[in-house]
Design an enzyme around this catalytic site. Structure first.
Site, mmCIF file in Angstrom:
data_model
loop_
_atom_site.group_PDB
_atom_site.id
_atom_site.type_symbol
_atom_site.label_atom_id
_atom_site.label_comp_id
_atom_site.label_asym_id
_atom_site.label_seq_id
_atom_site.Cartn_x
_atom_site.Cartn_y
_atom_site.Cartn_z
ATOM 1 N N GLU A 176 60.744 48.433 18.399
ATOM 2 C CA GLU A 176 62.023 48.763 19.052
ATOM 3 C C GLU A 176 62.002 48.387 20.537
ATOM 4 O OE1 GLU A 176 64.319 49.225 17.076
ATOM 5 O OE2 GLU A 176 63.140 49.799 15.320
ATOM 6 N N HIS A 179 62.730 44.795 20.981
ATOM 7 C CA HIS A 179 64.170 44.507 20.926
ATOM 8 C C HIS A 179 64.798 44.584 22.310
ATOM 9 C CE1 HIS A 179 65.544 43.886 16.830
ATOM 10 N NE2 HIS A 179 64.864 44.924 16.368
HETATM 11 ZN ZN ZN Z 1 64.292 45.301 14.428
#
Ligand code: ZN
Length: 215
Positions: A176, A179
């Site tokens: 995450e 990202h």
């Molecule tokens: Zn992802």
């Protein structure tokens, strides 16, 4: 001079009313889609590849942040998605907001982290399977550390917190946080392959862009 002052005050007022959110961000949050449209490669690569900005002090206190977090949670836990984490760029917003399922806590709750980042990585490197809601219908084997130290902003106090996380949850944090830096797991994967189970596990998943989606 008076005009200039008026202009500055108007700008300050506009910023305060908007809570520091851009018109696009307010449009995405205000649309109230359930689940939200999830950005995908290659169509939404501009958003997915853009590093995300911090959530400002004004945004931290805004209703928009609560609404965004609420909608992101409904999206990642929606039966059509069935994810273990989601980052704001995956719903079209380049801000440092993620949800992570805490497999290291009793009941395995989803928790929201704002202005989250990794301080350090530690432990062994394992090559486990990963997928991403934004990269259908692929999976890959990705080298990840077994532990991380994360920092994030406490939503109640505004203080910066630090936490040591290990195991599968530490891998979700790495995925995450990537990202938020415009990095996808396929950039780090040893191998990437088409997953036969992807579509089976996500029946009813709709990647049709909403009519208003014009970032
Ligand atoms: Zn992802």
């Amino acid at each position: 001079m008076a005009m200039k002052k008026l202009w500055i005050w108007s700008l300050l007022l506009l910023t305060a009313c908007g809570g520091g959110w851009s018109p696009w961000e307010r449009q995405v949050i205000g649309a109230g889609q359930d689940p939200m449209y999830v950005t995908v490669l290659p169509l939404d690569s501009a958003i997915l590849r853009t590093p995300s900005s911090e959530v400002s002090a004004a945004q931290l206190k805004s209703g928009e942040l609560k609404e965004l977090a609420h909608q992101m949670l409904r999206t990642v836990t929606h039966p059509s998605q069935d994810g273990v984490g989601i980052a704001a760029p995956q719903v079209g917003i380049n801000r440092r907001v993620v949800w992570v399922q805490r497999f290291d806590k009793p009941g395995e709750p989803f928790e929201c982290y704002v202005n989250v980042g990794l301080d350090s990585l530690f432990g062994e490197i394992t090559h486990g399977p990963e997928g991403c809601l934004s990269v259908p219908p692929m999976r890959g084997y990705v080298p990840r550390y077994s532990g991380v130290v994360v920092h994030y902003t406490d939503l109640e106090t505004g203080a910066v917190c630090r936490e040591r996380v290990e195991g599968y949850t530490a891998i979700i944090f790495q995925h995450e946080c990537d990202h938020l830096d415009g990095i996808l797991y396929i950039d780090r994967a040893d191998t990437v392959f088409v997953s036969e189970s992807w579509a089976r596990e996500r029946q009813g998943l709709d990647y049709t862009r909403p009519a208003w989606w014009k970032p």
